[in-house]
Design a protein around this motif. Structure first.
Motif, PDB file in Angstrom:
ATOM      1  N   ASN A 220       0.838  -1.195   0.000  1.00 40.84           N
ATOM      2  CA  ASN A 220       0.000   0.000   0.000  1.00 40.84           C
ATOM      3  C   ASN A 220       0.881   1.257   0.000  1.00 40.84           C
ATOM      4  OD1 ASN A 220      -1.820   2.052   0.401  1.00 40.84           O
ATOM      5  ND2 ASN A 220      -2.790   1.162   2.207  1.00 40.84           N
ATOM      6  N   CYS A 221       0.938   1.928  -1.135  1.00 43.17           N
ATOM      7  CA  CYS A 221       1.660   3.197  -1.236  1.00 43.17           C
ATOM      8  C   CYS A 221       0.686   4.304  -1.625  1.00 43.17           C
ATOM      9  CB  CYS A 221       2.800   3.101  -2.253  1.00 43.17           C
ATOM     10  SG  CYS A 221       3.964   4.490  -2.199  1.00 43.17           S
ATOM     11  N   ASP A 222      -0.547   4.187  -1.112  1.00 43.66           N
ATOM     12  CA  ASP A 222      -1.581   5.182  -1.406  1.00 43.66           C
ATOM     13  C   ASP A 222      -1.675   6.148  -0.227  1.00 43.66           C
ATOM     14  OD1 ASP A 222      -3.717   6.028  -3.277  1.00 43.66           O
ATOM     15  OD2 ASP A 222      -4.993   5.687  -1.536  1.00 43.66           O
ATOM     16  N   GLU A 223      -0.623   6.885  -0.019  1.00 49.40           N
ATOM     17  CA  GLU A 223      -0.476   7.760   1.140  1.00 49.40           C
ATOM     18  C   GLU A 223      -1.256   9.054   0.887  1.00 49.40           C
ATOM     19  OE1 GLU A 223       3.550   8.652   3.552  1.00 49.40           O
ATOM     20  OE2 GLU A 223       3.563   9.190   1.446  1.00 49.40           O
ATOM     21  N   GLY A 224      -2.322   9.279   1.672  1.00 44.66           N
ATOM     22  CA  GLY A 224      -3.173  10.435   1.397  1.00 44.66           C
ATOM     23  C   GLY A 224      -3.310  11.421   2.523  1.00 44.66           C
ATOM     24  N   TYR A 261       0.195  -0.741  -4.988  1.00 39.99           N
ATOM     25  CA  TYR A 261      -0.868   0.242  -5.235  1.00 39.99           C
ATOM     26  C   TYR A 261      -0.305   1.602  -4.840  1.00 39.99           C
ATOM     27  CZ  TYR A 261      -5.596   2.255  -5.380  1.00 39.99           C
ATOM     28  OH  TYR A 261      -6.712   2.994  -5.696  1.00 39.99           O
ATOM     29  N   ILE A 262      -0.053   2.458  -5.826  1.00 43.75           N
ATOM     30  CA  ILE A 262       0.703   3.678  -5.590  1.00 43.75           C
ATOM     31  C   ILE A 262      -0.053   4.891  -6.141  1.00 43.75           C
ATOM     32  CG2 ILE A 262       2.017   3.398  -7.723  1.00 43.75           C
ATOM     33  CD1 ILE A 262       4.465   4.465  -6.228  1.00 43.75           C
ATOM     34  N   ARG A 263       0.007   5.968  -5.422  1.00 46.29           N
ATOM     35  CA  ARG A 263      -0.683   7.185  -5.846  1.00 46.29           C
ATOM     36  C   ARG A 263      -0.133   7.679  -7.179  1.00 46.29           C
ATOM     37  NH1 ARG A 263      -3.809   9.392  -2.012  1.00 46.29           N
ATOM     38  NH2 ARG A 263      -3.900  11.431  -2.999  1.00 46.29           N
ATOM     39  N   ASN A 264      -1.028   8.005  -8.081  1.00 49.66           N
ATOM     40  CA  ASN A 264      -0.601   8.534  -9.374  1.00 49.66           C
ATOM     41  C   ASN A 264       0.050   9.909  -9.230  1.00 49.66           C
ATOM     42  OD1 ASN A 264      -0.459   8.126 -12.228  1.00 49.66           O
ATOM     43  ND2 ASN A 264      -2.046   9.675 -12.484  1.00 49.66           N
ATOM     44  N   GLU A 265      -0.209  10.567  -8.082  1.00 49.79           N
ATOM     45  CA  GLU A 265       0.399  11.875  -7.828  1.00 49.79           C
ATOM     46  C   GLU A 265       1.869  11.762  -7.410  1.00 49.79           C
ATOM     47  OE1 GLU A 265      -3.956  12.213  -6.383  1.00 49.79           O
ATOM     48  OE2 GLU A 265      -2.384  10.693  -6.545  1.00 49.79           O
TER      49      GLU A 265
END
Length: 624
Positions: A220-224, A261-265
């Motif tokens: 999980n690399c969806d750091e928000g 799963y990584i943020r596109n930003e």
């Protein structure tokens, strides 16, 4: 993708891996000096890429390629001081380096001198610090996971192998059984660094024992979280450590497919992860028959769409499957029925980066760091109103006071500390009375906050805690998926109440209503986003209730932040009629009344921008 595959030889055994490592270390030691330039996102924003290219051109022009190595690295942590340049092995740190400084720095690398003007100066003093490890920002850190960022080129698998990379994987595949790997992780006490703090080894064991045709490992690399950038910097600066952790997890649970799963930003992180996967596959460290062991594991990248809720495990998996990112009820665990209804391990970036350390150094070593129930180190992003902002890695159990004052260097302009918000938007705000509290999972929860992913936002006396609570609540309201009523309607209603309070229309009973709604949200929401969303309200009511009462009963904002509740006035006794405030006022609300006669402020024209207050240094403008 250009990964220079022609230079990458496939490795078919631990012996070949070790032989390559020794060869790389010999080649590295042949060069007496290394100039490392931080090219993490923060330093790139300051012009780090131009500095790095400038050093490469300068070294080439002087014919020093065989003596001095120039290396672009990931984030060094001290983000606000970028671009950062460190001369190794002496570890001389230069900060805020510009292309025009390059020639002078190279001169000193050759003659052993130091460019004094580029050294870090301790705030409030004239003391300059030459060496990286002596800078207060770094001195109390324990950079076990994050430390390699300052030494290796994240686009080079050889760099990672040269400093010991993939030895834990070789040990796992050739010297351990899956049960032994899980046992070692369980004994280490490693808990998930993504927010929940669940025991990593127990999660792996549950997945291993679950029945399913296919099992998955997801990073999980969806750091928000606002103010959080730990996972991004790790993925940018050391992607192979995460891949190595993923392969070890896959071996332990019996998985052969994985996803990041990584943020596109996070474009740099995506680029480096893609390159790392391609390199690892080319060298036989990922994909088919890894290191000749017969074990297969492939990794693919999925770019997230930027929804905060997709950081939650079940919402993330729904998104990965191509569905709307909405969470599901937790009575079914993802370790048993996760991605495509199959047993799935989901760990965040930092959790996986800890795994090779545990395998290499042992669970006993790892469990000796930290507190009774929170082992190891934790990476935090320290931001807000603190002198030294950036990424820090500290042992569990360090106090908030040490983080803010010893590492962070205290509050700018000698302002008074007011609160620190930990755990992201679903975390809580802790006051000065909690500064000597040890930082670990359990202590933060007891204090009304949470570890979360590791964001820390420092606030001073000029922050209004009611306004802060509204800010985080508004963020969560906008990021709610809307699937469950307590979150969808509860957040909206609480935000409306806070809007009223801040605008001067607060009523008796509003505080009690906020408390009732918070309890409903905590116990009734479907996922962690909703159940934790009330923390900003509950913690500020717990520690700063008097500010709510001032807003409601006195129609006054003590911090002078909420515009409808403040007025600016000219204190005639202190006014020298210098006219600075007249010049600063954009609305023409301040006028003079003649020479040597104090100015006046027309409240009907005042927009409450605060420009007059900011320019006056004689206490002639007051806030009421």
């Amino acid at each position: 993708m250009d990964i220079e595959e022609k230079t990458l030889k496939r490795l078919n055994s631990p012996q070949e891996l070790e032989a390559l490592r020794q060869e790389l270390q010999r080649a590295s030691s042949a060069k007496s000096k290394t100039i490392t330039i931080c090219c993490g996102t923060g330093c790139l924003a300051y012009g780090g890429a131009k500095v790095a290219q400038g050093f490469k051109d300068e070294i080439k022009a002087r014919g020093l390629e065989n003596e001095i190595e120039v290396k672009t690295t990931g984030c060094h942590g001290f983000c606000e001081r970028g671009p950062l340049v460190v001369i190794r092995p002496e570890n001389v740190l230069y900060q805020r380096v510009k292309p025009t400084d390059i020639g002078e720095i190279v001169d000193t690398v050759k003659d052993g001198n130091i460019v004094d003007r580029l050294l870090y100066t301790i705030p409030g003093t004239k003391t300059k610090v030459a060496h990286e490890h002596d800078v207060p920002f770094y001195k109390k850190q324990m950079r076990l996971v994050f430390g390699a960022n300052g030494y290796i080129d994240p686009t080079s698998i050889e760099d990672y192998i040269g400093c010991g990379g993939y030895t834990a994987l070789a040990k796992t595949l050739y010297s351990m059984t899956p049960d032994e790997v899980i046992s070692e992780v369980k004994k280490s006490g490693l808990r998930g660094r993504g927010g929940g703090g669940f025991a990593t080894g127990a999660k792996w064991q549950s997945t291993q024992e679950a029945h399913g045709d296919t099992k998955y490992v997801i990073c999980n690399c969806d750091e928000g979280d606002p103010g959080a950038f730990m996972d991004r910097s790790l993925m940018e600066g050391n992607p192979h450590a995460i891949l190595e952790g993923m392969v070890i997890a896959a071996f332990a649970v019996g998985a052969h497919e994985g996803y990041i799963y990584i943020r596109n930003e996070y474009p740099v992180a995506v680029k480096h992860a893609e390159r790392a996967i391609a390199q690892a596959e080319a060298m036989g460290l990922l994909g088919r028959n890894i290191l000749g062991s017969g074990f297969d594991f492939t990794v693919k990248i999925n770019r997230g769409g930027g929804a905060f809720v997709c950081g939650e495990s079940t919402a993330l998996m729904a998104s990965l499957e191509g569905r709307v990112g909405e969470p599901r009820a937790k009575y079914i665990h993802t370790s048993e029925r996760g991605l495509w209804d199959q047993p799935t391990v989901l760990n965040n970036v930092e959790t996986l980066a800890n795994v090779p350390l545990i395998i290499n150094k042992g669970s006993q070593w790892y469990s000796g760091i930290g507190t009774a129930n929170s082992k190891g180190t934790k990476i935090f992003s320290l931001v807000g109103k603190v002198n030294n902002t950036g990424l820090i890695e500290v042992p569990m159990g360090i106090t908030l006071r040490e983080i803010i004052y010893d590492i962070g260097g205290g509050i700018p302009k000698n302002k008074k500390f007011k609160a620190i918000q930990t755990g992201g938007p679903s975390g809580g705000c802790l006051p000065e009375s909690r500064l000597d509290m040890p930082v670990d999972f359990d202590e933060l929860t007891r204090a009304g906050s949470m570890m979360g992913s590791g964001a820390m936002i420092v606030m001073d006396e000029d922050n209004c805690m009611v306004d802060i609570a509204r800010y985080f609540l508004s963020f969560l309201e906008g990021e709610s998926c809307g699937k469950c009523v307590p979150c969808r309607e509860g957040l909206k209603r609480m935000r409306q109440i806070l809007d009223r309070i801040i605008s001067g229309r607060g009523e008796d009973g509003d505080i009690e209503l906020l408390e009732d709604l918070s309890e409903t949200l905590t116990w009734g929401a479907l996922c962690g986003l909703g159940s934790g969303a009330a923390n900003p309200i509950m913690s500020t009511l717990r520690y700063f209730r008097d500010e709510y009462e001032s807003h409601i009963r006195e129609k006054r904002c003590p911090a002078g932040v909420c515009k409808p509740l403040i007025t600016y006035n000219i204190v005639e006794a202190n006014c020298p009629n210098c006219t600075l405030c007249i010049k600063a006022c954009p609305a023409g609300a301040i006028t003079g009344r003649g020479k040597k006669v104090p100015v006046v402020l027309d409240q009907s024209k005042c927009t409450k921008c605060g420009a007059c207050f900011d320019v006056c240094r004689l206490n002639a403008v007051e806030v009421r």
